[in-house]
Design an enzyme around this catalytic site. Structure first.
Site, mmCIF file in Angstrom:
data_model
loop_
_atom_site.group_PDB
_atom_site.id
_atom_site.type_symbol
_atom_site.label_atom_id
_atom_site.label_comp_id
_atom_site.label_asym_id
_atom_site.label_seq_id
_atom_site.Cartn_x
_atom_site.Cartn_y
_atom_site.Cartn_z
ATOM 1 C CB ILE B 473 43.234 81.220 -11.657
ATOM 2 C CG1 ILE B 473 42.321 80.411 -12.586
ATOM 3 C CG2 ILE B 473 42.406 82.051 -10.690
ATOM 4 C CD1 ILE B 473 41.468 79.374 -11.869
ATOM 5 C CD GLU B 711 35.509 73.904 -14.277
ATOM 6 O OE1 GLU B 711 35.940 73.106 -13.440
ATOM 7 O OE2 GLU B 711 35.830 75.121 -14.288
#
Lengths: 211, 744
Positions: B473, B711
């Protein structure tokens, strides 16, 4: 005939009296003016629709990446959708379709333009350059090279728009400082957040003087 | 201090993206750009009420419009077979697309118009007239907090992160000398990847589907769709070669994907459906509005005695969305007494989704601001306060960290940003009309590893093709996997190709939760090792000493296979294919986690430093400098890792200063749906930043020594900004985003 009348009634019931509705009605009327049998047939074949379809096409002469196109297009077609959906030039991206993200940036007669805000027919006679037309054959444009070197992207979706904007930014004389580049590149959103790398790429190309 | 750590200058010189060229030339084909014959276009019709029942849908005008092929709604849907099954998962109940006349949120897809061109489909959709029996809708969390429920997941998993939890005593903070007890609000945030969510659905046969789809997991999407349409798993093929960002929005199948498949069934042609930007704020998930209550109590020396943390998050009426908002409070600091409580509030909104750094980013905002507030009460440096409460092992699982270089992170970052310039007293530094402040916050996220396989095709000319179903992505998965293979084999990166985003390729998890490098990278290593064993076996037929070669000593140098133990026993690669006249060698490798997670607690860590300038008259906040120091184990691809980290800072700045999905609670309609109203950081908002990596290997998670990265680069950024703004102004903003009106 019965079916026709029903449809006409529905048309009248509409609050808006759009151009399309007018065309529909007038073409149905034209059909009725023929023979009843022909009218029924015309309706079954949705001839009125085809008629309006034909009327609603406009001619467009446009040069894209050095290639001349002579086209018939609906006036509501945007330059962006002409490129992506009709001509399969999908390098130009659709990010918002309302002039807020810059992903669709192309050069129209040398000026950076949000192609989603420009109807295709407004560009009759124009010369358009898209990301596909930026490189010189296999040899990448210096801005493309710099984007790779400085990693000016992640997902790559805003990248063609960023690069087209960046090239124009230098041409416009708006790349004289880091602050100026930031300001004049703020119409191109990068959600992956490659902004600092994009600035570095533009500064290097500007310094190299190749654009 | 170790010299291993990486700074900007080290990483700028590293290997560039392997897919750079196709991305800068526009040649990379994202979902909506794949060309298929007889393509048709689908455009959604949305509900315009927040709750109610559809009483009529008039599709006649749309059907009659030129080019329109079909209008599909609950009145004529071909149907989703799964909806008829009895034993459905009651926790994850997806919106049942076109299943009935019920409306659960404003903007719910209720019909689709399919036409031969996009313009005609758009016009057709505008002609569909819908009437409703409208009911009152509820979309405001604070007003409806009485509707809060314990998620079913908590009942199913009493030890999980959503269950009520007590370590030591509950509410022990009340006994401490220094206390902070505050409420923090994280508003809903939309992922808004630059590529619009898109799908092209094609029924190849009655029971066979091909989807070109924006997804973070080609195989998981294929499996989900196969289940929905009751098709054999192998009959659903999903392609997602290039994904233009997602940040969590493409971790599951959404209603528009089901719509496109239903539409393709109806019209018996490929249907392309691309969401509009505005639809991206309520049709593909969002970080949910979350209200948190944090109470901390500490003694004079800074030792935290008790921490109580409650979280109330939005969810939809039809599905329970939960996330790990409270995990950081349980494991980050060495606190003897911790209690947590997690609730969700079902409202007339669509279902949220994990958004980068998901619940942890939300939780860290409350926790790390509260820690900062405590530091001012204690008159203690916020870094010192964190070090006083440093957890030498995981206080939640009570096992050692696999690796933890947080102390190094604090030190490196403090030196880099010039922490000594910070004044302990807020509102102390003035630079012309600007007030200057410094803030710090910590981030952490579990380091995970899943099972994956990789297929290698090695040719006599020394080129290698690797394949995996994994998505990319944006982080540069093909690049990092190429780097891993190149390092393992000795092959030059330009002779390696890594193909991904295809459900027919070998097994991979979704790209989410920072697990890609640990998971797929391990499979790349296993595959490369298998390849070396096979090559050595073949080499041994020419030179018997190859029988003793072990993979880590074998490498491919130019056209030769080399064993570093026996440098003289080189063999030509091409000769290894001659004996059985093979044109290529196909090797598979599998890798899966072992028992290591029972012995060690795996987390990545980050520390973010922010220098904020706040304009004293207008309240405008400018981020002047940002430093992130990251403990993600060994960095396998420095250039892309640096970019990924900068992206985290940018996302965190958006979260802190501007991003806010505002809903008009009278109608349930999203007000800030476009980029004109929903502000994300633009070029002018972002400074040059310094990304630093400790770059010390984690010994236990995987062979590369890496942990996760995606993250932790955003977790902790928003509180670092809020803390810097407080340091600059003395104003504590506990309700994000920190817009100028909150500072003047």
């Amino acid at each position: 005939m019965i079916e026709n009348k029903t449809r006409e009634k529905e048309d009248e019931g509409m609050a808006s009296n759009s151009r399309r509705d007018f065309l529909k009605k007038s073409s149905v009327i034209t059909a009725i003016a023929l023979t009843p049998v022909a009218a029924v047939k015309a309706s079954d074949l949705k001839l009125d629709e085809r008629l309006s379809e034909a009327i609603e096409q406009m001619s467009l002469s446009i040069e894209i990446n050095g290639q001349q196109y002579n086209l018939k297009v609906e006036p509501r077609l945007t330059l962006l959708d002409l490129l992506r959906e009709r001509l399969k030039l999908t390098g130009t991206k659709k990010g918002c379709d309302q002039g807020q993200c810059g992903a669709c940036t192309v050069h129209v007669d040398g000026v950076r333009t949000n192609s989603c805000l420009s109807l295709a027919v407004m560009n009759d006679g124009a010369k358009v350059t898209t990301i596909e037309g930026l490189a010189n054959g296999h040899e990448l444009h210096p801005m493309q090279e710099a984007f790779i070197k400085h990693d000016g992207f992640q997902c790559g979706y805003c990248t063609p728009g960023q690069i087209m904007s960046a090239v124009a930014c230098i041409h416009e004389g708006h790349a004289n400082s880091e602050t100026e580049i930031r300001e004049f590149m703020s119409g191109n959103i990068c959600r992956c957040g490659a902004y600092a790398n994009i600035v570095n790429a533009i500064r290097e190309v500007k310094a190299g003087g190749k654009v | 201090m170790s010299k291993k750590h990486l700074e900007n200058a080290d990483m700028e010189l590293a290997m560039s993206r392997v897919d750079g060229r196709v991305k800068v030339t526009g040649a990379a084909k994202y979902t909506a750009e794949v060309q298929l014959p007889e393509l048709t276009y689908g455009v959604l019709v949305e509900s315009t009420v927040g709750q109610g029942v559809i009483t009529s849908i008039d599709t006649k005008k749309a059907e009659w419009a030129p080019g329109v092929i079909a209008v599909i709604s609950h009145l004529n849907t071909p149907g989703v077979p799964e909806y008829k099954l009895q034993n459905q998962d009651v926790i994850q109940k997806q919106l049942r697309v076109f299943n009935d006349a019920n409306v659960y949120f404003n903007g719910q897809p209720i019909a689709v118009v399919v036409a031969d061109t996009l313009e005609r489909a758009q016009y057709g959709a505008s002609l569909v007239k819908v009437t409703y029996s409208k009911e009152k809708s509820f979309s405001n969390l604070k007003d409806n907090i009485a509707r809060a429920i314990v998620p079913k997941k908590a009942k199913a998993d009493p030890k999980g992160m959503t269950s009520d939890f007590i370590r030591g005593r509950a509410e022990a903070y009340k006994d401490a000398e220094f206390q902070v007890n505050e409420e923090y609000i994280q508003p809903s945030e939309a992922h808004h990847p630059m590529e619009l969510h898109s799908i092209i659905a094609t029924w190849d046969a009655e029971d066979k589907l091909t989807l070109v789809d924006k997804t973070q997991g080609s195989q998981q999407t294929a499996a989900s769709i196969a289940k929905s349409f009751q098709l054999p798993a192998e009959n659903v093929k999903v392609l997602s070669t290039y994904v233009g960002g997602a940040f969590g929005s493409a971790l599951r199948v959404w209603p528009h994907e089901i719509v496109a498949i239903l539409a393709a069934k109806k019209v018996q042609k490929p249907v392309k459906l691309v969401l509009h930007r505005n639809q991206m704020s309520y049709m593909v998930g969002y970080r949910p509005y979350t209200l948190q209550k944090v109470a901390i109590g500490a003694s004079k020396d800074g030792k935290i005695l008790g921490l109580s943390h409650e979280s109330y998050g939005k969810t939809s009426m039809y599905e329970e969305f939960t996330e790990n908002v409270l995990i950081m409070s349980r494991m980050m600091y060495d606190i003897p007494n911790v209690d947590t409580k997690y609730r969700i509030v079902p409202l007339n909104v669509s279902t949220p989704a994990p958004m980068r750094g998901p619940g942890e980013a939300t939780g860290s905002f409350a926790l790390e601001c509260a820690i900062d507030e405590l530091s001012y009460k204690l008159k203690m440096d916020p870094i010192e306060l964190r070090l006083v409460n440093y957890a030498a092992q995981d206080p939640d699982k009570k096992i050692p960290w696999s690796s933890n270089f947080l102390k190094e992170c604090y030190q490196l970052g403090a030196d880099k940003i010039g922490w000594n310039k910070r004044k302990a007293e807020p509102d102390s530094i003035q630079d012309g009309e600007w007030k200057v402040g410094y803030g710090v916050a910590t981030g952490t996220f579990g380091a995970f590893r899943n099972a994956a396989s990789v297929k290698a095709t090695f040719k006599p000319d020394g080129t290698l093709l690797l394949q995996s179903a994994i998505a990319d992505i944006g982080p540069g998965t093909a690049t990092s996997m190429t780097a891993i293979a190149a390092k393992n084999l000795g092959i030059q990166p330009e002779n390696i190709a890594f193909q991904l985003g295809n459900s027919t390729f070998p097994k991979a998890p979704m790209q989410g939760g920072s697990n890609t490098v640990a998971t797929v990278g391990s499979a790349v290593v296993a595959t490369c090792d298998n390849l070396k064993v096979e090559l050595a076996k073949r080499a041994a037929k020419q030179k018997p000493e190859w029988n003793n070669a072990i993979p880590k000593n074998i490498s491919i140098v130019g056209t030769q296979l080399v064993n570093s133990d026996e440098p003289s026993s080189k063999v030509e690669i091409a000769s290894l294919f001659k004996e059985d006249n093979l044109s290529e060698l196909v090797i598979k490798g599998d890798a899966a986690p072992g028992e290591e997670s029972k012995k060690y607690s795996f987390y990545s860590f980050s520390v973010h430093f922010i220098e904020a300038h706040v304009h004293e008259l207008t309240g405008v906040v400018r981020i002047k400098n940002a430093v992130s120091v990251i403990d993600c184990g060994t960095v396998v691809s420095p250039k892309t890792a640096r970019s990924q980290s900068m992206g985290g800072i940018v996302g965190g700045i958006g979260m802190a200063l501007m991003e806010d999905v505002v809903i008009d609670d009278r109608t349930g309609r999203t007000v800030t749906a476009s980029f004109g109203d929903y502000h994300v950081p633009v070029q002018a908002d972002i400074p040059q930043m310094e990304m630093m990596f400790v770059n010390e290997k984690d010994p236990y998670l995987n062979p590369m020594g890496s942990k996760g990265l995606g993250e932790i680069v955003i977790i902790g950024v928003a509180p670092a900004v809020a803390n810097a703004v407080y340091n600059a102004t003395g104003k504590r903003v506990r309700h994000l985003p920190i817009t100028p009106d909150k500072l003047i």
